[in-house]
Design a protein around this motif. Structure first.
Motif, mmCIF file in Angstrom:
data_model
loop_
_atom_site.group_PDB
_atom_site.id
_atom_site.type_symbol
_atom_site.label_atom_id
_atom_site.label_comp_id
_atom_site.label_asym_id
_atom_site.label_seq_id
_atom_site.Cartn_x
_atom_site.Cartn_y
_atom_site.Cartn_z
ATOM 1 N N ALA A 36 0.836 -1.202 0.000
ATOM 2 C CA ALA A 36 0.000 0.000 0.000
ATOM 3 C C ALA A 36 0.871 1.252 0.000
ATOM 4 O O ALA A 36 0.602 2.220 -0.722
ATOM 5 C CB ALA A 36 -0.917 -0.016 1.225
ATOM 6 N N PHE A 38 4.052 1.467 -1.004
ATOM 7 C CA PHE A 38 4.769 1.560 -2.270
ATOM 8 C C PHE A 38 3.859 2.100 -3.370
ATOM 9 O O PHE A 38 4.291 2.884 -4.227
ATOM 10 C CB PHE A 38 5.345 0.197 -2.658
ATOM 11 N N GLY A 39 2.584 1.675 -3.332
ATOM 12 C CA GLY A 39 1.600 2.192 -4.303
ATOM 13 C C GLY A 39 1.528 3.707 -4.241
ATOM 14 O O GLY A 39 1.547 4.385 -5.274
ATOM 15 N N VAL A 40 1.491 4.252 -3.057
ATOM 16 C CA VAL A 40 1.397 5.703 -2.902
ATOM 17 C C VAL A 40 2.686 6.366 -3.384
ATOM 18 O O VAL A 40 2.662 7.326 -4.166
ATOM 19 C CB VAL A 40 1.100 6.081 -1.434
ATOM 20 N N SER A 42 5.059 5.306 -5.386
ATOM 21 C CA SER A 42 5.342 5.216 -6.822
ATOM 22 C C SER A 42 4.425 6.148 -7.621
ATOM 23 O O SER A 42 4.797 6.615 -8.699
ATOM 24 C CB SER A 42 5.224 3.769 -7.305
ATOM 25 N N ARG A 43 3.278 6.448 -7.047
ATOM 26 C CA ARG A 43 2.420 7.441 -7.714
ATOM 27 C C ARG A 43 2.979 8.855 -7.534
ATOM 28 O O ARG A 43 2.779 9.726 -8.361
ATOM 29 C CB ARG A 43 0.997 7.373 -7.155
ATOM 30 N N ASP A 48 9.944 3.806 -10.432
ATOM 31 C CA ASP A 48 9.903 2.666 -9.508
ATOM 32 C C ASP A 48 11.215 2.496 -8.739
ATOM 33 O O ASP A 48 11.202 2.121 -7.564
ATOM 34 C CB ASP A 48 9.568 1.377 -10.263
ATOM 35 N N ARG A 85 5.477 9.774 2.645
ATOM 36 C CA ARG A 85 5.152 10.949 1.839
ATOM 37 C C ARG A 85 6.219 12.026 2.022
ATOM 38 O O ARG A 85 6.701 12.622 1.064
ATOM 39 C CB ARG A 85 3.774 11.482 2.244
ATOM 40 N N ASN A 113 3.662 6.054 -15.673
ATOM 41 C CA ASN A 113 4.941 5.840 -14.993
ATOM 42 C C ASN A 113 5.984 5.400 -16.001
ATOM 43 O O ASN A 113 5.942 4.279 -16.496
ATOM 44 C CB ASN A 113 4.768 4.774 -13.907
ATOM 45 N N LYS A 116 8.127 2.139 -15.094
ATOM 46 C CA LYS A 116 7.340 1.095 -14.435
ATOM 47 C C LYS A 116 8.021 -0.261 -14.658
ATOM 48 O O LYS A 116 8.211 -0.678 -15.795
ATOM 49 C CB LYS A 116 5.932 1.089 -15.034
ATOM 50 N N ASP A 120 0.766 -3.308 -11.547
ATOM 51 C CA ASP A 120 0.016 -3.186 -10.297
ATOM 52 C C ASP A 120 -0.458 -4.561 -9.874
ATOM 53 O O ASP A 120 -0.811 -5.400 -10.702
ATOM 54 C CB ASP A 120 -1.223 -2.303 -10.520
ATOM 55 N N ASP A 144 -6.514 12.154 -4.477
ATOM 56 C CA ASP A 144 -5.200 11.767 -5.001
ATOM 57 C C ASP A 144 -4.153 12.845 -4.766
ATOM 58 O O ASP A 144 -3.016 12.565 -4.381
ATOM 59 C CB ASP A 144 -5.296 11.451 -6.500
ATOM 60 N N TYR A 147 -3.732 12.934 -0.723
ATOM 61 C CA TYR A 147 -3.315 11.688 -0.075
ATOM 62 C C TYR A 147 -2.122 11.046 -0.772
ATOM 63 O O TYR A 147 -1.229 10.516 -0.115
ATOM 64 C CB TYR A 147 -4.507 10.728 -0.066
ATOM 65 N N PHE A 148 -2.118 11.127 -2.088
ATOM 66 C CA PHE A 148 -1.032 10.489 -2.839
ATOM 67 C C PHE A 148 0.093 11.451 -3.201
ATOM 68 O O PHE A 148 1.225 11.039 -3.376
ATOM 69 C CB PHE A 148 -1.576 9.841 -4.129
ATOM 70 N N GLY A 150 0.635 14.610 -1.550
ATOM 71 C CA GLY A 150 1.126 15.425 -0.438
ATOM 72 C C GLY A 150 0.796 16.900 -0.561
ATOM 73 O O GLY A 150 1.444 17.735 0.058
#
Lengths: 182, 268
Positions: A36, A38-40, A42-43, A48, A85, A113, A116, A120, A144, A147-148, A150
């Motif tokens: 979870a 890493f998902g944030v 990498s977005r 990566d 973050r 990305n 990449k 996912d 997004d 939260y993703f 910042g």
């Protein structure tokens, strides 16, 4: 209620394990949350390799600063995500991310990305993705960005040229939707 | 603002999503600390966001965790090395402080030896000083004695010179009725007039009295001075002419004309 207090108890146990420098506690924590987080990350950084560096740095901070986590101020995951973050923001400030940040507001670039290295993963809980995908786009962009990415609510308000009140309302609506449907 | 209004304001969502600056976060944390309802509400919000994150989860490669663990171990090793170094430094410290300790012990011993030697020499010095003082006293005593002996010798020599001298006439005076066993001598140099008297077996004079020597010329007494019973030759007044010498007992200091009894008398 039982499950919730169980989770609470498990989290406290994990925290104690980290504070006692128990690497097996770190492993449990990593297995539970790294995907979870890493998902944030990498977005946020769209790279990566860099995202992996940031995740590593963040976990070292989590390991070293476990003692400063205060459960009354929020969930363990939120605390860890804040660390991730901030680590990502620090990295991006140092690099030439300022230029790519400008283009990041464009949604197509945001999720494209260039480095990449793997796909996912499907979330364990079937249906979550579908529910998330049903979020209204005007709500989703706010979640997004904050939260993703910042962003602060002021920054979102400036970026999307929306009144602060609207940012607040849309974020709250988005979260209410998630609470009700997941 | 009541709790429901606060919940509906959307602050908790902003807080949970990380949209607030530091001072805004502090304010929310203050509210959270006061109200359990807010903490429960926040937990639900965070749970929803967590699910949202999980929906976007991407599993990092397996090596990532290994790197984390190895950098933790590396940090621990560095820490251990640092503490090992510290131990090593600490281990060398006692050695250098051992050297210092031995030096201190040696210095203390030297000090004791030095004090002992000092004490020995000091007491020796005192002993020698005492001996020196004693010798000095002895020396002074001997010098004094020598002076006394010299003086005695000089006196005796004078007496002998007088007695032996051909220029001196020895006059022996014999005891009269007051003291028939007494005897005294006068040594007279006619050319110089010098007179010595030696009267050592006259009776001790009573208090306030003193013996006086007279020269007699044609039956007339001439004062030759008073003398004490010292047992030595005593120089008297000069006498130019005399037929005889006599000794009378007179009041202390003498008299111009004899008043007391004649003890001894002798012709030249």
């Amino acid at each position: 209620m039982n499950i919730a207090s169980n989770i609470q108890a498990n989290e406290e146990k994990l925290i104690r394990g980290l504070q006692q420098q128990d690497t097996s506690a770190l492993k449990v924590l990593y297995e539970k949350y790294s995907a979870a987080l890493f998902g944030v990350i990498s977005r946020m950084v769209n790279d990566d390799y860099l995202a992996e560096d940031i995740l590593q740095e963040a976990f070292l901070k989590i390991w070293n600063n476990a003692g400063s986590y205060e459960p009354t101020k929020g969930r363990l995951f939120t605390w860890m995500l804040n660390i991730c973050r901030n680590a990502a923001i620090d990295k991006m400030r140092g690099k030439m991310y300022k230029t790519s940040k400008k283009t990041a507001s464009d949604e197509t670039v945001l999720y494209e990305n260039p480095t990449k290295i793997y796909d996912d993963i499907k979330p364990d809980t079937i249906g979550i993705k579908e529910i998330v995908d049903k979020l209204k786009p005007e709500w989703k962009i706010i979640v997004d960005l904050i939260y993703f990415q910042g962003y602060t609510h002021q920054e979102v308000s400036e970026e999307l040229e929306l009144p602060l009140g609207t940012v607040k309302t849309r974020l709250r609506s988005a979260i209410m939707y998630l609470r009700e449907n997941i | 603002m009541n709790i429901n209004e606060y919940i509906e304001s959307g602050m908790l969502e902003l807080y949970a999503a990380g949209a607030l600056d530091a001072s805004e976060r502090k304010e929310v944390e203050r509210m959270l600390a006061e109200h359990k309802e807010l903490r429960d509400e926040l937990d639900a919000i965070e749970q929803a966001l967590e699910n949202y994150a999980v929906a976007h989860a991407r599993k990092p490669r397996k090596e990532v965790f290994d790197t984390i663990v190895s950098s933790i171990k590396g940090a621990e090793q560095t820490e251990q090395q640092t503490s090992a170094k510290t131990v090593a430094i600490n281990a060398t410290k006692p050695r250098s402080s051992n050297v210092l300790r031995y030096m201190a012990i040696a210095a203390t011993l030297l000090l004791f030896v030095s004090v002992a030697i000092n004490f020995y020499y000091y007491s020796n010095f005192h002993r020698v000083q005492d001996e020196l003082a004693e010798l000095r006293d002895q020396n002074t005593f001997l010098t004094d004695r020598n002076e006394v002996i010299q003086a005695d010798f000089q006196a005796l020599k004078t007496e002998i010179d007088v007695i032996k001298s051909p220029s001196y006439v020895a006059v022996t005076m014999k005891g009269m009725d007051v003291s028939p066993n007494s005897i005294a001598s006068v040594y007279w140099d006619k050319t110089t007039g010098r007179v010595y008297v030696n009267a050592n077996n006259l009776p001790a004079p009573e208090a306030g009295k003193q013996y006086q020597l007279w020269a007699l010329k044609d039956g007339k007494p001439i004062d030759a001075g008073v003398f004490t019973m010292s047992g030595e030759l005593q120089l008297m007044k000069n006498i130019s002419e005399a037929d005889a010498f006599a000794i009378t007992l007179e009041p202390t200091g003498g008299v111009p004309v004899p008043t007391g009894s004649i003890y001894v008398v002798g012709n030249v």
